[in-house]
Scaffold this active site. Sequence first.
Site, PDB file in Angstrom:
ATOM      1  CG  PHE A 130      -1.877   1.209   1.155  1.00  0.00           C
ATOM      2  CD1 PHE A 130      -3.058   1.138   0.424  1.00  0.00           C
ATOM      3  CD2 PHE A 130      -1.566   2.396   1.793  1.00  0.00           C
ATOM      4  CE1 PHE A 130      -3.912   2.232   0.341  1.00  0.00           C
ATOM      5  CE2 PHE A 130      -2.421   3.500   1.719  1.00  0.00           C
ATOM      6  CZ  PHE A 130      -3.595   3.417   0.989  1.00  0.00           C
ATOM      7  CG  ASP A 215       5.456   3.748   1.760  1.00  0.00           C
ATOM      8  OD1 ASP A 215       5.437   4.464   2.785  1.00  0.00           O
ATOM      9  OD2 ASP A 215       4.464   3.586   1.029  1.00  0.00           O
ATOM     10  CE  LYS A 244      -1.304   6.020   7.297  1.00  0.00           C
ATOM     11  NZ  LYS A 244      -0.909   5.307   6.089  1.00  0.00           N
TER      12      LYS A 244
HETATM   13  C1  LIG Z   1      -1.061   5.556   4.640  1.00  0.00           C
HETATM   14  C2  LIG Z   1       0.036   5.120   3.760  1.00  0.00           C
HETATM   15  C3  LIG Z   1       0.330   5.800   2.558  1.00  0.00           C
HETATM   16  C4  LIG Z   1      -0.522   6.928   2.031  1.00  0.00           C
HETATM   17  O1  LIG Z   1      -0.557   8.022   2.872  1.00  0.00           O
HETATM   18  P1  LIG Z   1      -1.702   9.150   2.644  1.00  0.00           P
HETATM   19  O2  LIG Z   1      -1.334  10.219   3.634  1.00  0.00           O
HETATM   20  O3  LIG Z   1      -3.014   8.510   2.917  1.00  0.00           O
HETATM   21  O4  LIG Z   1      -1.572   9.609   1.240  1.00  0.00           O
HETATM   22  C5  LIG Z   1       1.428   5.377   1.831  1.00  0.00           C
HETATM   23  N1  LIG Z   1       2.185   4.338   2.239  1.00  0.00           N
HETATM   24  C6  LIG Z   1       1.934   3.667   3.375  1.00  0.00           C
HETATM   25  C7  LIG Z   1       2.836   2.550   3.801  1.00  0.00           C
HETATM   26  C8  LIG Z   1       0.842   4.026   4.168  1.00  0.00           C
HETATM   27  O5  LIG Z   1       0.567   3.332   5.285  1.00  0.00           O
END
Ligand SMILES: *Cc1c(COP(=O)(O)O)cnc(C)c1O
Length: 395
Positions: A130, A215, A244
Amino acid sequence: MAITPLMPVYPRCAVRPVKGEGCYLIGEKGERYLDFASGIAVNLLGHDHPHLVGAIQQQAATLMHVSNLYGSPQGEHFAQRLVDNTFADTVFFTNSGAEAVECAIKTARRYHFAKGNPQKNTLITFHNAFHGRTIATISATNQEKLRDGFEPLLPGFKYAPFDDLEAALALIDENTAGFLVEPVQGEGGLRPASQGFLEGLRMACNDHDLMLVLDEVQAGIARTGKLYAHEHYGIEPDIMATAKGIGGGFPLGACLATEEAAAGMTIGTHGSTYGGNPLAMAAGEAVFDVILEDGFMEHVRLMGDRLRQSLEQLIPNHDDLFESVRGLGLMLGVKLKTDSRAFVAHLRDNHGLLTVAAGDNVVRVLPPLVINEAHIDEFIERLSAGAKSYTVPKA
Ligand SMILES: *Cc1c(COP(=O)(O)O)cnc(C)c1O
């Protein structure tokens, strides 16, 4: 008209929070929820941390937004702090995780372009990843539920099974730019990568002049008991997305890179109207002030160990429902023997307990990092009561 004014892309539930107090959310009718979701790993200082609230209030009254056309003493200061505390030499600030990943993808492609290898533009990513909801970030996962109906997607991504080093290495060819990977998969089912996998990707990047792009949008910012999760593995990325928790609830993200990896990111190649505005910088700095205090990471690791042990002790009492516990620090997941979404809804609606469902039948447990033992005890009590009162829905 049948459509709701809020575009109906979320299955909204009966929890309608209007106020936050520490590790609790308070609903419209005054009901209290123990928040072990933290806005999906965002509110790491809880909901009304005085240092964060004060910093935002003060900065809002001083200067909220200016264009990136001007110099940014606020951005320079926070970027320097990120550089001092990580592998990175340079930082681009964004407003979200997906934007941070977008910048990371652009930085990786641009690195090879700047070296005269524009054909090296494909990132190898992983099943159930994700990375966000933009076109580029949904193109960077094989998850159908995120991609369905949004074609044509962006070319330049290949997918290997997560944590399968051999499969990932087998995809390397003359067009490979690097790897894009979550060191701990969040949404996909809370799965920490193995040591050999991340080390192997790092080595392959060194051998083939590829970019290791991490990420850490969910796993970063002390969530796992280190500032960034890759520190547990003793490896460093070339490029990393973070978001986040970094703003503690204020929208903020960043793309970090080494000087070498950012070689292509020259004047005019990227930008953002809001990115790195003084208000966001004040929030980020306030979060940093707290998480870099002596003892904070130790607290996260200690609470993580306690919570994990308590969860593991609970499993045998409910072995019809719970299978195993996984994760790192306060990024934990309970794997169920049944669908996790229905159980998360049951905990929420009948036991005042907020958690988050993830793929692979996992209940994500992502409390604020400032929890204490009393919160853990309350969580375990409510979870245990929730497991007792739960009847697995018939398929
Ligand atoms: C939440 C998340 C995203 C996306 O972040 P947004 O602020 O919702 O755009 C990308 N990568 C990971 C691993 C995430 O948990």
